[in-house]
Scaffold this motif. Sequence first.
Motif, mmCIF file in Angstrom:
data_model
loop_
_atom_site.group_PDB
_atom_site.id
_atom_site.type_symbol
_atom_site.label_atom_id
_atom_site.label_comp_id
_atom_site.label_asym_id
_atom_site.label_seq_id
_atom_site.Cartn_x
_atom_site.Cartn_y
_atom_site.Cartn_z
ATOM 1 N N ASN A 128 -2.026 -6.499 5.434
ATOM 2 C CA ASN A 128 -1.672 -5.474 4.443
ATOM 3 C C ASN A 128 -2.488 -5.664 3.164
ATOM 4 O O ASN A 128 -2.980 -4.694 2.591
ATOM 5 N N ALA A 129 -2.608 -6.927 2.719
ATOM 6 C CA ALA A 129 -3.369 -7.206 1.495
ATOM 7 C C ALA A 129 -4.802 -6.682 1.656
ATOM 8 O O ALA A 129 -5.339 -6.030 0.756
ATOM 9 N N ARG A 178 -5.845 -4.333 3.831
ATOM 10 C CA ARG A 178 -5.885 -2.888 4.056
ATOM 11 C C ARG A 178 -5.567 -2.062 2.810
ATOM 12 O O ARG A 178 -6.000 -0.936 2.683
ATOM 13 N N TYR A 179 -4.776 -2.643 1.893
ATOM 14 C CA TYR A 179 -4.417 -1.874 0.688
ATOM 15 C C TYR A 179 -5.136 -2.374 -0.564
ATOM 16 O O TYR A 179 -4.690 -2.148 -1.675
ATOM 17 N N VAL A 238 -4.014 -1.477 -4.418
ATOM 18 C CA VAL A 238 -3.489 -0.203 -4.940
ATOM 19 C C VAL A 238 -2.111 -0.336 -5.600
ATOM 20 O O VAL A 238 -1.742 0.487 -6.433
ATOM 21 N N GLY A 239 -1.346 -1.368 -5.220
ATOM 22 C CA GLY A 239 -0.014 -1.550 -5.804
ATOM 23 C C GLY A 239 1.007 -0.566 -5.247
ATOM 24 O O GLY A 239 0.653 0.371 -4.511
ATOM 25 N N ILE A 240 2.275 -0.783 -5.592
ATOM 26 C CA ILE A 240 3.376 0.041 -5.059
ATOM 27 C C ILE A 240 4.293 0.427 -6.220
ATOM 28 O O ILE A 240 4.699 -0.445 -7.005
ATOM 29 N N LEU A 244 10.647 -0.449 1.514
ATOM 30 C CA LEU A 244 9.391 -0.860 2.145
ATOM 31 C C LEU A 244 9.555 -1.529 3.512
ATOM 32 O O LEU A 244 8.688 -1.423 4.371
ATOM 33 N N ARG A 275 6.441 4.471 4.826
ATOM 34 C CA ARG A 275 5.119 4.263 4.226
ATOM 35 C C ARG A 275 5.043 4.982 2.899
ATOM 36 O O ARG A 275 5.568 6.074 2.761
ATOM 37 N N ASN A 313 2.194 5.954 1.578
ATOM 38 C CA ASN A 313 1.196 6.994 1.781
ATOM 39 C C ASN A 313 0.800 7.006 3.262
ATOM 40 O O ASN A 313 0.095 6.120 3.730
ATOM 41 N N SER A 316 -2.000 4.658 5.314
ATOM 42 C CA SER A 316 -1.550 3.715 6.325
ATOM 43 C C SER A 316 -2.247 3.970 7.661
ATOM 44 O O SER A 316 -2.762 3.061 8.304
ATOM 45 N N GLY A 352 -2.503 1.289 10.341
ATOM 46 C CA GLY A 352 -1.153 0.747 10.209
ATOM 47 C C GLY A 352 -0.193 1.404 11.184
ATOM 48 O O GLY A 352 -0.346 2.565 11.542
ATOM 49 N N LEU A 387 5.276 -0.585 10.944
ATOM 50 C CA LEU A 387 6.342 -1.498 11.395
ATOM 51 C C LEU A 387 6.171 -2.928 10.885
ATOM 52 O O LEU A 387 7.063 -3.762 11.044
ATOM 53 N N GLY A 388 5.027 -3.201 10.258
ATOM 54 C CA GLY A 388 4.703 -4.571 9.843
ATOM 55 C C GLY A 388 5.782 -5.223 8.992
ATOM 56 O O GLY A 388 6.249 -6.319 9.310
ATOM 57 N N SER A 437 -0.324 -6.323 -5.731
ATOM 58 C CA SER A 437 1.015 -6.702 -5.269
ATOM 59 C C SER A 437 1.056 -8.182 -4.913
ATOM 60 O O SER A 437 0.040 -8.766 -4.530
HETATM 61 P P1 ADP Z 1 1.810 -0.115 7.535
HETATM 62 O O1 ADP Z 1 1.432 -0.333 8.939
HETATM 63 O O2 ADP Z 1 1.925 1.322 7.154
HETATM 64 O O3 ADP Z 1 0.973 -0.904 6.569
HETATM 65 P P2 ADP Z 1 4.002 -1.891 6.754
HETATM 66 O O4 ADP Z 1 5.398 -1.938 7.252
HETATM 67 O O5 ADP Z 1 3.170 -3.119 6.890
HETATM 68 O O6 ADP Z 1 3.336 -0.629 7.441
HETATM 69 O O7 ADP Z 1 4.056 -1.514 5.213
HETATM 70 C C1 ADP Z 1 4.841 -0.405 4.789
HETATM 71 C C2 ADP Z 1 4.183 0.295 3.614
HETATM 72 O O8 ADP Z 1 4.198 -0.580 2.470
HETATM 73 C C3 ADP Z 1 2.704 0.623 3.805
HETATM 74 O O9 ADP Z 1 2.536 1.863 4.470
HETATM 75 C C4 ADP Z 1 2.185 0.659 2.391
HETATM 76 O O10 ADP Z 1 2.452 1.929 1.815
HETATM 77 C C5 ADP Z 1 3.040 -0.373 1.670
HETATM 78 N N1 ADP Z 1 2.358 -1.681 1.522
HETATM 79 C C6 ADP Z 1 2.533 -2.781 2.303
HETATM 80 N N2 ADP Z 1 1.785 -3.810 1.849
HETATM 81 C C7 ADP Z 1 1.124 -3.365 0.751
HETATM 82 C C8 ADP Z 1 0.196 -3.954 -0.173
HETATM 83 N N3 ADP Z 1 -0.206 -5.234 -0.054
HETATM 84 N N4 ADP Z 1 -0.267 -3.167 -1.186
HETATM 85 C C9 ADP Z 1 0.142 -1.892 -1.315
HETATM 86 N N5 ADP Z 1 1.012 -1.269 -0.482
HETATM 87 C C10 ADP Z 1 1.497 -1.998 0.542
#
Ligand code: ADP
Length: 261
Positions: free
Chosen positions: A161-162, A164-165, A192-194, A202, A208, A210, A214, A219, A222-223, A248
């Motif tokens: 996730n770190a 990818r975002y 990008v932050g949340i 979350l 998600r 966005n 994702s 994505g 489900l992570g 984040s």
């Molecule tokens: P996904 O497969 O969509 O990444 P996750 O369950 O891992 O699904 O995460 C849920 C949502 O949380 C993501 O779609 C994203 O919007 C947000 N997210 C997770 N990790 C981060 C991060 N490190 N920075 C920003 N947003 C995050």
Amino acid sequence: YLSRQLEVTLIEFEEESVILVSRDITETERVDAMRRDFIANASHELRTPLTVISGFLEYAQDPDAMANTPVEEQQRQMKLMHRQAEHMTILVSDMLMLSRLESEMRVEDVDIDMPRLLEQQLIAAQALSNGQHEFMADVVQVKLRGSHQEIDSVITNLLSNAVRYTPAGGVISLKWSVTQEGAVLSVSDTGVGIAPEHLPRLTERFYRVNKDQSRASKGTGLGLAIVKHVLIRHQAELKIHSNVGEGSTFIVQFPKERLLK
Ligand code: ADP
């Protein structure tokens, strides 16, 4: 109290008496609704890649259409189908993992060599980043008692996730440290932050911030739901600090009882 759902059954009805049995079914209804939501979401997620694949296969059955399609275009379509099929494989394996986690089946705890596991995970994250991010690690020599496969998936999900975002040029930091209460695993990014309103939801399945972002980054949604379930099984807690546009930090706190020096 008024918003609870009751199921009332008539047991006996006589001239001077009535016996009614009432059962509170609020919880059963809530679980049923969650299950229905999950099936609807999962079907939708699987249908999208299937539509791409079956659309092309239908087209490919027409010899004239194929003869008029340049080879490069055919290859482009093949690659697209392959990517969609791979996405379905990841989605199905995430769904299986979640369902196994929820089944409360006990898995055997082992001594996890965290420094070694974190090093392997860092290499995998660097491969995913493809040289686009800077990585930092600060890891103490402490082992953790738990399920190797489950803890491995927590680290994979937080690190991927770190990556990818976080836009190219960002920094990703991994820390494994000991505190008075136990041990802390933290994964920080400058991504990008949340926004605060999303934080409480979350870890819900398929939630998600966005959808496009994702999906574009492969994505499954489900992570973090998997992370949440694994942490419950390890009596660990997840805290998230985040600022939009700044980054984040995901902090996992493990209890003392699970540490081995
Ligand atoms: P996904 O497969 O969509 O990444 P996750 O369950 O891992 O699904 O995460 C849920 C949502 O949380 C993501 O779609 C994203 O919007 C947000 N997210 C997770 N990790 C981060 C991060 N490190 N920075 C920003 N947003 C995050």
